[in-house]
Design a protein around this motif. Structure first.
Motif, short mmCIF file in Angstrom:
data_model
loop_
_atom_site.label_atom_id
_atom_site.label_comp_id
_atom_site.label_asym_id
_atom_site.label_seq_id
_atom_site.Cartn_x
_atom_site.Cartn_y
_atom_site.Cartn_z
N PHE A 8 1.20 3.99 -3.06
CA PHE A 8 0.78 5.36 -2.78
C PHE A 8 1.89 6.36 -3.12
O PHE A 8 1.64 7.41 -3.71
CB PHE A 8 0.36 5.50 -1.32
CG PHE A 8 -0.11 6.89 -0.96
CD1 PHE A 8 -1.14 7.49 -1.66
CD2 PHE A 8 0.48 7.58 0.08
CE1 PHE A 8 -1.58 8.78 -1.34
CE2 PHE A 8 0.05 8.86 0.42
CZ PHE A 8 -0.98 9.47 -0.30
N VAL A 31 -6.90 7.20 -3.49
CA VAL A 31 -6.52 6.22 -2.48
C VAL A 31 -7.62 6.07 -1.43
O VAL A 31 -7.71 5.06 -0.74
CB VAL A 31 -5.16 6.58 -1.83
CG1 VAL A 31 -5.34 7.62 -0.72
CG2 VAL A 31 -4.48 5.33 -1.27
N HIS A 47 0.84 -1.21 0.00
CA HIS A 47 0.00 0.00 0.00
C HIS A 47 0.87 1.25 0.00
O HIS A 47 0.65 2.17 -0.81
CB HIS A 47 -0.92 -0.01 1.22
CG HIS A 47 -1.49 1.35 1.54
ND1 HIS A 47 -2.51 1.93 0.81
CD2 HIS A 47 -1.15 2.26 2.51
CE1 HIS A 47 -2.79 3.12 1.31
NE2 HIS A 47 -1.98 3.34 2.33
N ALA A 99 -3.47 1.04 -4.36
CA ALA A 99 -3.13 1.30 -2.96
C ALA A 99 -4.38 1.25 -2.09
O ALA A 99 -4.35 0.76 -0.96
CB ALA A 99 -2.44 2.65 -2.83
#
Length: 300
Positions: free
Chosen positions: A87, A103, A83, A168
């Motif tokens: 991101f 996100v 994640h 993400a």
């Protein structure tokens, strides 16, 4: 007692959502560092900060529980590491608010995962809140598009970055749903330190295989300060509170509180960079907050 505990979880989730807005700001100050370097040191600093907090707050740390749940903790750390990586890639490949908004499609993924994998269906009130918040998020995204086009005529955010941000979001939704059960049974301080440590190790190994690079200690003050800020505020403090709120909230409720992130990021953008958002942002922010009110009013 139960309501008070849920209220505390809501406060934890909301605080985390606002502090998450600092992540994009700190990463903006690190344009020349690759994503693996940023995430690795973010997690290492988070480990150190959380260890210090554990000692200062005199919190318990149960090694037996860690050994008992080692497989689950490793899976959670893998979700978290990926994640963070996607991101940071998204922030480098698209606009800050575009990445931040996309996100935060996490609640949508979380609802589907909760419903089909864990049979936790949201109530009508919760669905109204989710819908309002998502519409608000779309309005904020539109406001960012208007602002971005006005400032950089002819330039559009990268599709690659947008897809990375959505991926993400999916990863953190999996993380929240998978981690909810273990959080309800274990102290957050016992959980988060090994999760951050395993995630850092994962990033280190991936970096060796993908970039053939090893990590060196940063010495430049202009690199150290944003990394320390990134490791402490949106990670050691915010993400720990975020995961902690799962003790008394459903995964999609925790994810919805994180929708405060673009609000916090935009306020910081105004304060630090004089990035004035389009007027549509105010409408979007109001819808997000109204949706969160509906979620908060849901009985746990």
């Amino acid at each position: 007692m139960g309501g008070r505990t849920r209220k505390l979880a809501v406060i934890e989730g909301a605080t985390a959502g606002l502090l998450f807005g600092t992540a994009a700001i700190f990463i903006k100050f690190l344009p020349n560092l690759n994503a693996f370097f940023i995430v690795f040191w973010r997690l290492i600093i988070a480990c150190i900060a959380l260890f210090v907090m554990t000692i200062l707050l005199k919190k318990s740390f149960n090694l037996n529980l860690i050994r008992k749940n080692i497989t689950q903790l490793f899976i959670l750390s893998l979700f978290l590491a990926l994640h963070f990586i996607f991101f940071v890639f998204a922030l480098k490949d698209t606009t800050i608010l575009n990445a931040t908004v996309l996100v935060n499609t996490t609640p949508i993924f979380s609802v589907f995962i909760s419903t089909f994998a864990f049979k936790l269906k949201p109530s009508v009130l919760a669905m109204v809140g989710l819908t309002l918040s998502f519409v608000g998020l779309c309005v904020i995204g539109y406001a960012e598009t208007v602002t971005f086009k006005n400032q950089f005529e002819g330039v559009s955010p990268g599709l690659k970055g947008d897809l990375e941000a959505v991926l993400a979001a999916l990863l953190i939704a999996l993380y929240l749903n998978y981690g909810r059960k273990i959080r309800s049974q274990t102290s957050v301080f016992t959980l988060m330190l090994p999760i951050y440590a395993f995630a850092a190790i994962t990033i280190g190994v991936l970096s060796i295989f993908i970039t053939n690079a090893t990590f060196t200690m940063p010495f430049e003050i202009e690199v150290i300060l944003p990394l320390v800020g990134l490791g402490i505020l949106p990670t050691a403090i915010a993400h720990t509170l975020y995961f902690s709120s799962l003790s008394n909230l459903k995964s999609f409720e925790t994810a919805t509180l994180a929708l405060l992130e673009p609000v916090g990021a935009t306020v910081l953008g105004v304060a630090l960079f004089q990035e004035i958002p389009a007027y549509q942002f105010v409408l979007g922010a109001v819808l997000v907050l109204l949706g969160i009110v509906f979620i908060v009013k849901e009985k746990g």
